[in-house]
Design a protein around this motif. Structure first.
Motif, PDB file in Angstrom:
ATOM      1  N   SER A  10       6.751   9.611   0.002  1.00  0.00           N
ATOM      2  CA  SER A  10       5.464   8.280   0.036  1.00  0.00           C
ATOM      3  C   SER A  10       6.463   7.497   0.455  1.00  0.00           C
ATOM      4  CB  SER A  10       5.543   7.568  -1.108  1.00  0.00           C
ATOM      5  OG  SER A  10       4.616   6.754  -2.071  1.00  0.00           O
ATOM      6  N   LEU A  14       4.944   4.940   4.296  1.00  0.00           N
ATOM      7  CA  LEU A  14       5.001   3.357   3.728  1.00  0.00           C
ATOM      8  C   LEU A  14       5.274   2.815   4.743  1.00  0.00           C
ATOM      9  CD1 LEU A  14       4.119   1.529   2.143  1.00  0.00           C
ATOM     10  CD2 LEU A  14       6.175   0.900   1.025  1.00  0.00           C
ATOM     11  N   THR A  17       3.322   3.501   8.545  1.00  0.00           N
ATOM     12  CA  THR A  17       2.327   2.090   8.234  1.00  0.00           C
ATOM     13  C   THR A  17       2.958   0.915   8.699  1.00  0.00           C
ATOM     14  OG1 THR A  17       1.785   3.099   6.193  1.00  0.00           O
ATOM     15  CG2 THR A  17       0.660   0.987   6.645  1.00  0.00           C
ATOM     16  N   VAL A  37      -4.467  -2.109   1.596  1.00  0.00           N
ATOM     17  CA  VAL A  37      -4.816  -2.572   0.210  1.00  0.00           C
ATOM     18  C   VAL A  37      -5.959  -2.258  -0.591  1.00  0.00           C
ATOM     19  CG1 VAL A  37      -3.125  -3.716  -1.465  1.00  0.00           C
ATOM     20  CG2 VAL A  37      -2.851  -3.275   0.540  1.00  0.00           C
ATOM     21  N   VAL A  41      -5.822   1.445  -1.386  1.00  0.00           N
ATOM     22  CA  VAL A  41      -4.888   1.552  -2.066  1.00  0.00           C
ATOM     23  C   VAL A  41      -5.117   1.131  -3.829  1.00  0.00           C
ATOM     24  CG1 VAL A  41      -1.904   0.710  -2.228  1.00  0.00           C
ATOM     25  CG2 VAL A  41      -3.201   1.042  -0.097  1.00  0.00           C
ATOM     26  N   ALA A  45      -4.623   3.479  -6.593  1.00  0.00           N
ATOM     27  CA  ALA A  45      -3.243   3.355  -7.238  1.00  0.00           C
ATOM     28  C   ALA A  45      -3.649   2.682  -8.895  1.00  0.00           C
ATOM     29  CB  ALA A  45      -2.547   2.899  -7.022  1.00  0.00           C
ATOM     30  N   GLY A  79      -1.108  -6.488   0.179  1.00  0.00           N
ATOM     31  CA  GLY A  79      -1.533  -6.487   1.539  1.00  0.00           C
ATOM     32  C   GLY A  79      -1.056  -7.601   3.378  1.00  0.00           C
TER      33      GLY A  79
END
Length: 303
Positions: A10, A14, A17, A37, A41, A45, A79
């Protein structure tokens, strides 16, 4: 398991990104991270569902479409904020010429000139690092506390990034709080965010619902004689720039009352633009509060 393969992978994803986003111009990277996001995301999530649940908790009569609109704005802002705060040099450059406004500006400038400590307090609204960056870019030194991330791989570079903006930075906890207290007592400046759930906090109504709130920020200000100043980094409609607003200082008094006033200041900002507050946080945890209240009632009955 913390620190396991899932955390490692993870973190790698990240970091990749973030590296990709930082190669883009600020406006484009902000749109990219906001969209990522908001569309990917947050739904996966559970952030979107959590924001919707929080909105239902405080504003049950709000139309569903309006709740969805706000939840999307929250994810987009989250984000954008993350990638902005990972470009410390860029944030400082952008904020150095941003006007610093508000009723508290004259007071903080006078306190700095006198060598009086200042404790700034804010919530997860807009980009909460933007006002601090505006002052740091002008030569101010402002410390703070940070809450460590659950993923230890991510926390490593997250903490380093916090230190890059302005030292001293302390990890949240008893030792960190004592470190910040010592820094403030010595005439320093610091920032604390107050709008997170803490079971040890005092119940203070926030947006009409009880929310356990730590009074430690106010207590530190009283103990050290620090000027107690709320500030807000308000995102402008272009999604890129900010208003850095420093509000009138809050007079020292009973710490709970001081925190009630801080809460009112944040509530006013949320009323003006609810999409800028971080509704993703589990701020109220009503089920947990109810269980704790029931447990206390049973204990009182048995005593």
């Amino acid at each position: 398991m913390r620190g396991g393969t899932a955390d490692y992978l993870s973190d790698k994803a990240l970091r990749g990104t973030i590296r990709l986003a930082l190669t883009l111009p600020p406006a484009l990277r902000g749109r990219m991270m906001g969209t990522l996001v908001r569309r990917l995301v947050a739904p996966l999530a559970g952030y979107r569902a959590r924001a919707m649940a929080n909105l239902e908790h405080v504003w049950p009569d709000m139309p569903e479409a309006e709740k969805r609109r706000i939840a999307d704005q929250v994810a987009d802002n989250a984000g954008r904020t993350m990638i902005e705060n990972y470009d410390v040099a860029g944030l400082l450059e952008r904020m150095k010429d941003t006007p610093v406004t508000g009723e508290g500006v004259a007071a903080i400038e006078a306190a700095r000139a006198e060598g009086r400590p200042i404790l700034f307090v804010t919530g997860h609204y807009g980009n909460f690092e933007a006002p601090r960056a505006a002052l740091v870019a002008r030569g101010w030194r402002i410390g703070g506390l940070y809450r460590p991330m659950a993923n230890p791989f991510f926390n490593e570079h997250y903490a380093a990034n916090m230190h890059a903006l302005s030292d001293p930075v302390f990890e949240q906890g008893r030792r960190g709080t004592m470190g910040l207290l010592k820094h403030i007592r010595g005439g320093g400046m610091g920032v604390l965010l107050f709008d997170v759930y803490d079971s040890a906090g005092t119940s203070i109504d926030f947006l009409g619902q009880p929310a356990p709130t730590l009074t430690s920020a106010a207590e530190i200000a009283v103990k050290t004689g620090a000027l107690f100043v709320p500030f807000f980094g308000i995102r402008k409609p272009d999604g890129v720039n900010f208003e850095a607003v420093f509000e009138a200082p809050i007079a020292h008094g009973e710490p709970v009352e001081m925190m009630r006033e801080v809460t009112r200041r944040l509530e006013a900002r949320i009323a003006a633009d609810p999409g800028q507050w971080f509704w993703i946080h589990r701020r109220w945890k009503p089920k947990r509060q109810r269980k704790r209240a029931e447990k206390r009632a049973r204990q009182q009955d048995q005593s």
